[in-house]
Scaffold this active site. Structure first.
Site, PDB file in Angstrom:
ATOM      1  N   ASP A  19       0.927  -1.148   0.117  1.00  0.00           N
ATOM      2  CA  ASP A  19      -0.086   0.169   0.229  1.00  0.00           C
ATOM      3  C   ASP A  19       0.782   1.344  -0.001  1.00  0.00           C
ATOM      4  O   ASP A  19       2.145   1.269   0.450  1.00  0.00           O
ATOM      5  CB  ASP A  19      -0.784   0.000   1.105  1.00  0.00           C
ATOM      6  N   ARG A  20       0.410   2.273  -0.375  1.00  0.00           N
ATOM      7  CA  ARG A  20       1.228   3.559  -0.697  1.00  0.00           C
ATOM      8  C   ARG A  20       1.715   4.022   0.491  1.00  0.00           C
ATOM      9  O   ARG A  20       2.766   4.417   0.785  1.00  0.00           O
ATOM     10  CB  ARG A  20       0.206   4.584  -1.119  1.00  0.00           C
TER      11      ARG A  20
END
Length: 248
Positions: free
Chosen positions: A63-64
């Site tokens: 995830d970012r």
């Protein structure tokens, strides 16, 4: 005027492994793995490293806002081999998560089926009917007054799996606005009688408190076992240091 979205990263300092077959990177939080469809000018990990290392193939994603070990293949053969390792669940993955609250257990195996993109917020939800099998092994590493450091070892690789399985036990990851309150970790919560000297207090940890700290794979050419480890980023390390210092 369009933003170039350029950020300053020392790519060499992010490298954990490099050879003709693969790159292993300690991904910074806030940097997406691939091009962000909402901002075509924003930097992304694949693009930054392709500038220096040529074409790269994505094997898996983080995830970012998650930091830690990320592997990219440097040729189609390596990509096929590494992708099969992930599909066959022969890859060992270890995450460290700073979660809100405490648990009555020291170790727990969570086996709850997950369905990705299950609502308008594009969240992954527990779904016993339409979900795909997902298993995460949890172990408490350290307990603090308001938080707990948990090791999470997923056996499967569903979207947001660690975050959802932790939240299902009542332990949402710190600063997770999708599966928890989204509240960051502040020194005023930890240090007795602390008051910020001026202005609004900034969080010690204002992003998702999740770090992919270790990944064990077989080299796609030599078949040697590679154990990749990524040190904590500064914000994660600073937060833990303060939690330990003001534990009581």
């Amino acid at each position: 005027m369009k933003s170039t979205g350029l950020l300053k990263f020392n790519l060499d300092q992010l490298l954990l492994w490099v050879d003709d077959s693969l790159l292993a990177i300690n991904k910074p939080a806030g940097l997406p793995t691939l091009l962000d469809g909402y901002d075509p000018y924003a930097p992304h990990l694949k693009g930054l490293f392709e500038n220096s290392y040529g074409s790269l193939w994505i094997v898996h994603r983080l995830d970012r806002e998650t930091s830690g070990v990320l592997v990219l293949a440097r040729n189609p053969h390596a990509h096929r081999n590494l992708s099969l390792q992930f599909e066959n669940r022969s890859v060992s993955k270890v995450y460290h998560a700073l979660v809100m609250g405490s648990s009555p257990w020291d170790e727990k195996r969570v086996a709850l089926p997950l369905r990705p993109d299950a609502d308008r917020q594009h969240r992954t939800l527990v779904d016993p009917y339409q979900g795909k099998p997902a298993v995460t092994n949890l172990r408490v590493l350290e307990r603090f007054r308001l938080y707990t450091l948990v090791e999470a070892c997923p056996e499967t690789g569903r979207t947001h799996q660690v975050r959802v399985h932790l939240a299902s036990t009542g332990l949402a990851v710190a600063a997770d606005g999708l599966y928890g309150s989204g509240a960051g970790v502040y020194l005023s919560q930890i240090k007795p009688r602390y008051k910020p000297s001026r202005g609004e207090e900034r969080p010690l940890l204002g992003r998702l408190g999740l770090h992919a700290c270790a990944l064990k794979i077989q080299h796609p050419v030599t078949s040697d076992l590679i154990n990749l480890e990524a040190p904590y980023p500064k914000d994660f390390e600073t937060t833990l240091r303060n939690l330990r210092k003001f534990r009581r």
